[in-house]
Design a protein around this motif. Structure first.
Motif, mmCIF file in Angstrom:
data_model
loop_
_atom_site.group_PDB
_atom_site.id
_atom_site.type_symbol
_atom_site.label_atom_id
_atom_site.label_comp_id
_atom_site.label_asym_id
_atom_site.label_seq_id
_atom_site.Cartn_x
_atom_site.Cartn_y
_atom_site.Cartn_z
ATOM 1 N N ILE A 166 -18.953 -3.319 -12.878
ATOM 2 C CA ILE A 166 -19.211 -3.673 -11.490
ATOM 3 C C ILE A 166 -17.830 -4.435 -10.976
ATOM 4 O O ILE A 166 -17.388 -4.518 -10.249
ATOM 5 N N PHE A 167 -17.829 -5.749 -12.215
ATOM 6 C CA PHE A 167 -16.829 -6.264 -11.830
ATOM 7 C C PHE A 167 -15.644 -6.016 -11.150
ATOM 8 O O PHE A 167 -14.679 -5.960 -10.543
ATOM 9 N N MET A 168 -15.116 -4.576 -12.021
ATOM 10 C CA MET A 168 -14.113 -4.271 -11.892
ATOM 11 C C MET A 168 -13.452 -3.187 -10.316
ATOM 12 O O MET A 168 -12.786 -3.380 -9.643
ATOM 13 N N ILE A 169 -15.111 -2.665 -10.487
ATOM 14 C CA ILE A 169 -14.690 -1.893 -8.721
ATOM 15 C C ILE A 169 -14.726 -2.837 -7.609
ATOM 16 O O ILE A 169 -14.887 -2.499 -7.087
ATOM 17 N N SER A 170 -15.654 -3.315 -7.586
ATOM 18 C CA SER A 170 -16.150 -4.709 -6.727
ATOM 19 C C SER A 170 -14.663 -5.792 -6.508
ATOM 20 O O SER A 170 -14.389 -5.035 -5.385
ATOM 21 N N SER A 171 -13.617 -6.055 -7.524
ATOM 22 C CA SER A 171 -12.803 -6.679 -7.001
ATOM 23 C C SER A 171 -11.237 -5.428 -6.399
ATOM 24 O O SER A 171 -10.692 -5.625 -5.347
ATOM 25 N N THR A 172 -11.667 -4.520 -7.607
ATOM 26 C CA THR A 172 -10.906 -2.604 -7.240
ATOM 27 C C THR A 172 -11.175 -2.269 -5.319
ATOM 28 O O THR A 172 -10.045 -2.439 -4.948
ATOM 29 N N ALA A 173 -12.276 -2.910 -5.728
ATOM 30 C CA ALA A 173 -12.526 -2.046 -3.773
ATOM 31 C C ALA A 173 -12.221 -2.880 -2.299
ATOM 32 O O ALA A 173 -11.941 -2.299 -1.429
ATOM 33 N N VAL A 174 -12.521 -4.181 -3.513
ATOM 34 C CA VAL A 174 -11.777 -5.465 -1.792
ATOM 35 C C VAL A 174 -10.173 -5.011 -1.186
ATOM 36 O O VAL A 174 -9.703 -5.204 -0.499
ATOM 37 N N ILE A 175 -9.480 -5.049 -2.408
ATOM 38 C CA ILE A 175 -8.017 -4.950 -2.383
ATOM 39 C C ILE A 175 -7.942 -3.993 -1.786
ATOM 40 O O ILE A 175 -6.900 -3.765 -0.909
ATOM 41 N N ALA A 176 -8.269 -2.599 -2.028
ATOM 42 C CA ALA A 176 -8.497 -0.834 -1.323
ATOM 43 C C ALA A 176 -8.285 -1.569 0.093
ATOM 44 O O ALA A 176 -7.595 -1.066 0.715
ATOM 45 N N LEU A 177 -9.505 -1.859 0.657
ATOM 46 C CA LEU A 177 -10.075 -1.828 1.939
ATOM 47 C C LEU A 177 -9.136 -3.582 2.510
ATOM 48 O O LEU A 177 -9.368 -2.772 3.753
ATOM 49 N N LYS A 178 -8.727 -4.281 1.485
ATOM 50 C CA LYS A 178 -7.689 -5.129 2.686
ATOM 51 C C LYS A 178 -6.545 -4.323 2.648
ATOM 52 O O LYS A 178 -5.688 -4.385 3.953
ATOM 53 N N GLU A 179 -6.074 -3.316 2.206
ATOM 54 C CA GLU A 179 -4.684 -2.690 2.217
ATOM 55 C C GLU A 179 -5.209 -1.908 3.202
ATOM 56 O O GLU A 179 -3.776 -1.490 3.865
ATOM 57 N N LEU A 180 -6.210 -0.896 3.282
ATOM 58 C CA LEU A 180 -6.256 0.261 4.801
ATOM 59 C C LEU A 180 -6.716 -1.068 5.891
ATOM 60 O O LEU A 180 -5.825 -0.395 6.675
ATOM 61 N N SER A 181 -7.148 -1.750 5.556
ATOM 62 C CA SER A 181 -6.982 -2.769 7.247
ATOM 63 C C SER A 181 -5.947 -3.081 7.683
ATOM 64 O O SER A 181 -5.402 -2.716 8.815
ATOM 65 N N GLU A 182 -4.598 -3.265 6.340
ATOM 66 C CA GLU A 182 -3.809 -3.802 6.759
ATOM 67 C C GLU A 182 -2.680 -2.383 7.417
ATOM 68 O O GLU A 182 -2.007 -2.980 8.527
ATOM 69 N N SER A 183 -3.055 -1.892 6.517
ATOM 70 C CA SER A 183 -2.316 -0.280 7.316
ATOM 71 C C SER A 183 -2.668 -0.227 8.666
ATOM 72 O O SER A 183 -1.866 0.661 9.240
ATOM 73 N N SER A 184 -3.802 -0.131 8.910
ATOM 74 C CA SER A 184 -4.233 0.274 10.514
ATOM 75 C C SER A 184 -4.013 -1.093 10.817
ATOM 76 O O SER A 184 -3.659 -0.423 12.072
ATOM 77 N N ASP A 185 -3.532 -2.054 11.012
ATOM 78 C CA ASP A 185 -3.504 -2.475 12.031
ATOM 79 C C ASP A 185 -1.775 -3.272 12.531
ATOM 80 O O ASP A 185 -1.097 -3.062 13.258
ATOM 81 N N ASN A 186 -1.782 -2.183 10.916
ATOM 82 C CA ASN A 186 0.315 -2.612 11.374
ATOM 83 C C ASN A 186 0.764 -0.964 11.711
ATOM 84 O O ASN A 186 2.321 -0.929 11.652
ATOM 85 N N ARG A 187 0.070 -0.133 11.904
ATOM 86 C CA ARG A 187 0.317 1.332 12.460
ATOM 87 C C ARG A 187 1.212 1.426 13.080
ATOM 88 O O ARG A 187 2.610 1.787 13.057
ATOM 89 N N GLU A 188 1.008 0.113 14.090
ATOM 90 C CA GLU A 188 2.752 0.087 15.447
ATOM 91 C C GLU A 188 4.206 0.237 15.318
ATOM 92 O O GLU A 188 4.997 0.168 15.166
ATOM 93 N N ARG A 189 3.498 -1.067 14.030
ATOM 94 C CA ARG A 189 4.893 -1.362 12.612
ATOM 95 C C ARG A 189 5.804 -0.331 12.414
ATOM 96 O O ARG A 189 7.202 0.159 12.234
ATOM 97 N N TYR A 190 4.981 0.174 12.384
ATOM 98 C CA TYR A 190 5.795 1.356 10.998
ATOM 99 C C TYR A 190 6.288 2.645 12.500
ATOM 100 O O TYR A 190 7.739 3.597 11.846
ATOM 101 N N ILE A 191 5.563 2.833 13.301
ATOM 102 C CA ILE A 191 5.927 3.743 14.295
ATOM 103 C C ILE A 191 7.490 3.115 14.800
ATOM 104 O O ILE A 191 8.057 3.702 15.183
ATOM 105 N N MET A 192 7.486 2.095 15.470
ATOM 106 C CA MET A 192 8.987 1.458 15.471
ATOM 107 C C MET A 192 9.666 1.532 14.520
ATOM 108 O O MET A 192 11.261 1.528 14.992
ATOM 109 N N LEU A 193 9.702 1.269 12.830
ATOM 110 C CA LEU A 193 10.390 1.931 11.712
ATOM 111 C C LEU A 193 10.727 3.314 11.685
ATOM 112 O O LEU A 193 12.167 3.607 11.859
ATOM 113 N N ARG A 194 10.137 4.212 12.575
ATOM 114 C CA ARG A 194 9.875 5.027 13.104
ATOM 115 C C ARG A 194 11.678 5.715 14.249
ATOM 116 O O ARG A 194 12.224 6.388 14.137
ATOM 117 N N LYS A 195 11.374 4.503 14.997
ATOM 118 C CA LYS A 195 11.991 4.695 16.388
ATOM 119 C C LYS A 195 13.184 4.484 15.914
ATOM 120 O O LYS A 195 14.186 4.447 16.578
#
Length: 680
Positions: free
Chosen positions: A568-597
């Motif tokens: 349970i501790f492993m699932i909880s800690s890992t899920a928090v990291i995963a959700l944090k990364e997904l949130s960061e990817s969502s927030d930084n989508r414009e930056r990746y668009i800029m990298l493509r440009k």
């Protein structure tokens, strides 16, 4: 009906957003069911009455722990819901712009949560039911149960408990979502993707100072649970390394967010290669904004590794201890002069154990074979303090709670050599002016070794005896399930013969080979010992069967609790990291668009994303592993009486769990993040 259809379409369209959320829910439901179904699984097991009591106690404890687990999972699911709402702020803003009220948006979220909850409950329960059958075999193997009556088991009680607990959690999530939506403003929703978090640059000098303070605190915490463990005298002292380690870890993450960027920027060839500058700044930014989260995740992973490793190690140690420390079927010890005011006991003290059993209707000559008699002595001339000699003052200062005035157990050399031969231990040879100490409890053995290394002499009946060996010899008198012999003095026969006996004992095997036959003899013997205990005699009984069942019970408790909480501790800690990364990817989508440009192709961008996520996943895990090396050492010290066998296999098993769960979340996070940054 229209809102329900919108919810279904949203779920179908946002499958990639819900992957982590759904994966976490399914895992949580499955594990919750498996551990709460143990009681139903054990119904078909043919076990003894004592084992049944142990299983009942274990399932009651697991049921109580499930309440704690439900709080952890509830927090995790609410945290995941928060991410999903944040991810869809612009979508909800469009709904509001088109005239949809916040109440209807809340209803859409309600239906989505309900649908996902039902699907995850069904799939999780199906997986849980399948895994619980494997758990049944594991339980049966652990308790050495008869598997002839094994059958497929579905636990209605565990299913109902799972439905109730997760139903309450989902209800809370719905309330939480409604509150969040009601507080959101249209302008914030529409501009959610354009908002960037303000990150203040950290002074590198301050970062270096904080880093050194963090390392010092962590280093001192390590010292307290290793070399300085003798200074942890009270319960409060044991919290010192915990607090120091936690605060030190927090400061370490806080300082590294500033140092990481400066160090890599100074390495121009590395920093300017490919998209490394982008990756480093992204990682530094993430650490800077998630110091608290990373600290909690790291500590949870640390607890998980220690708990799982120790749990598996204890199970292996218990099994090995039974073979090593209980090599005979039964041992009876009668304490003499334990109650001088009781005439019946005083009268019985003149009888041998054989005679006492015969008087009470037991036939030892019929039920026992290979009987060995021995005597235990004591004298006021040999106390703990006197045996330490000149070392006593220093040892008392470091270990003030030992019973220094207590007389020491003494066995004559001829008796001990007979016992050692029977147990398969090394026999001793000594001169008439020598003594030896046997022991297997390592902490006490290390204390005993101090005066022995100095050649400390003892005086008994006017005779001075010097140590035969510079260290304690491994050995024990009483059979048990753990290494608990803190020291028995072995003296020449002619020195002991004039002493007063403290106790008499016998060691024997049962005169029958089958387990059922041994159990029948033992039940009769236990009934007699219980009937006469402290009434006409003071006989205690230790048996291989009882030791095995008690050891199995303890190892089962620790193993199941360790597995339950660890996963349970492993699932909880890992899920928090995963959700944090997904949130960061969502927030930084414009930056990746800029990298493509700017000319970066998908391969470069995906590699940059993989390195970011990899560093963010690996960073807290590496620090947790370093903490765990010391933590496991401390756990072994605390559980030293049980033994330290099976540590490598337990670490390997823990590593497998980490790879499966941690690695699974990492892969899902990477592929979901890759899909997010590809969106148009």
């Amino acid at each position: 009906m229209m809102l329900f259809k919108i919810s279904m379409k949203n779920i179908a369209r946002s499958v990639k957003d819900y992957a982590i959320y759904f994966f976490t829910l399914v895992l949580g439901v499955a594990i919750f069911y498996v551990f709460n179904a143990i009681e139903s699984q054990t119904v078909m097991l043919e076990v003894s009455r004592n084992t049944a009591e142990i299983i009942k106690m274990m399932t009651t404890l697991l049921s109580g722990v499930s309440v704690f687990v439900s709080f952890i999972l509830g927090f995790l699911i609410i945290y995941a819901s928060r991410f999903l709402i944040k991810r869809r702020n612009k979508e909800f803003g469009v709904y509001l712009t088109l005239g949809m009220g916040k109440r209807k948006i809340s209803l859409i979220l309600f239906f989505e949560t309900l649908i996902i909850g039902i699907i995850s409950l069904v799939i999780g329960l199906l997986i849980g039911v399948a895994l619980s059958q494997i758990m049944s075999v594991f339980v049966a193997n652990m308790f050495d149960a008869d598997m002839t009556k094994f059958q497929f088991i579905f636990s209605g009680a565990a299913c109902i408990k799972t439905l109730i607990y997760f139903g309450i959690i989902y209800l809370l999530v719905m309330v939480f979502n409604t509150i969040i939506i009601s507080k959101c403003k249209l302008i914030d929703m529409l501009n959610a993707g354009k908002k960037t978090e303000q990150i203040k640059a950290k002074n590198p000098v301050i970062c270096i100072i904080v880093f050194l303070v963090a390392i010092s605190m962590i280093g001192y915490a390590y010292y307290l649970v290793t070399g300085g463990i003798k200074y942890l005298d009270t319960e409060v002292d044991f919290f010192k390394p915990i607090v120091l380690g936690a605060v030190g870890t927090f400061l370490l993450f806080g300082s590294l967010s500033g140092l990481l960027l400066k160090i890599v920027m100074s390495m121009k060839k590395v920093y300017l290669k490919g998209l490394n500058s982008f990756v480093v700044r992204q990682v530094s930014s993430k650490i800077n904004t998630a110091v608290c989260q990373l600290t909690i995740i790291c500590l949870m992973l640390f607890v998980t590794i220690c708990v799982l490793s120790s749990a598996f190690s204890i199970k292996k140690s218990m099994s090995d201890n039974l073979k090593e420390l209980a090599p005979v079927d039964v041992q009876l010890i009668k304490n003499l002069d334990s109650f001088p005011g009781n005439k019946d006991i005083v009268k019985d003290d003149k009888l041998s154990i054989y005679e006492t059993l015969k008087v009470n209707g037991f036939k030892p000559e019929k039920n026992f074979k290979d009987v060995l008699n021995f005597d235990i002595y004591e004298t006021d001339e040999l106390t703990m303090e006197k045996s330490l000699g000149s070392s006593a003052k220093k040892i008392k200062k470091n270990f003030p709670y030992l019973a220094y005035s207590a007389p020491q157990n003494i066995v004559k050399l001829s008796d001990y050599n007979k016992i050692a031969k029977r147990y398969g231990n090394e026999s001793l040879k000594m001169n008439q002016n020598e003594y030896a100490i046997i022991g297997d409890f390592q902490s006490m053995v290390s204390i005993r070794n101090i005066p022995l290394s100095y050649g400390q002499t003892i005086n008994i009946k006017g005779r001075e005896l010097k140590p035969k060996f510079k260290k304690c010899k491994y050995g024990y008198i009483e059979i048990s399930g753990n290494h608990s012999n803190d020291g028995v003095f072995i003296l020449p026969d002619d020195v002991v013969v004039s002493m007063e006996k403290k106790a008499i004992g016998i060691i024997a095997d049962y005169n029958i080979g089958s387990k059922d036959g041994k159990r029948k003899i033992e039940d009769e013997l236990n009934a007699i010992v219980k009937k006469i205990w402290m009434k006409t005699s003071s006989i205690t009984i230790n048996s291989k069967i009882d030791i095995a069942e008690a050891g199995t019970g303890i190892s089962a408790l620790v193993t199941f609790l360790g597995l339950y909480l660890g996963i349970i501790f492993m699932i909880s800690s890992t899920a928090v990291i995963a959700l944090k990364e997904l949130s960061e990817s969502s927030d930084n989508r414009e930056r990746y668009i800029m990298l493509r440009k700017l000319g970066a192709d998908d391969k470069m961008i995906n590699n940059a994303l993989l390195r970011q996520i990899g560093i963010f996943f690996v960073f807290p895990l590496l620090i947790a592993i370093v903490h765990s090396v010391v933590g496991i050492h401390f756990c072994n010290y605390v559980l030293e009486v049980i033994g330290r066998t099976g540590l490598l296999p337990s670490i390997i098993m823990t590593g497998v769990f980490l790879i499966v769960i941690y690695g699974g979340y990492f892969l899902i996070t990477y592929f979901c993040s890759k899909n997010i940054i590809k969106e148009k």
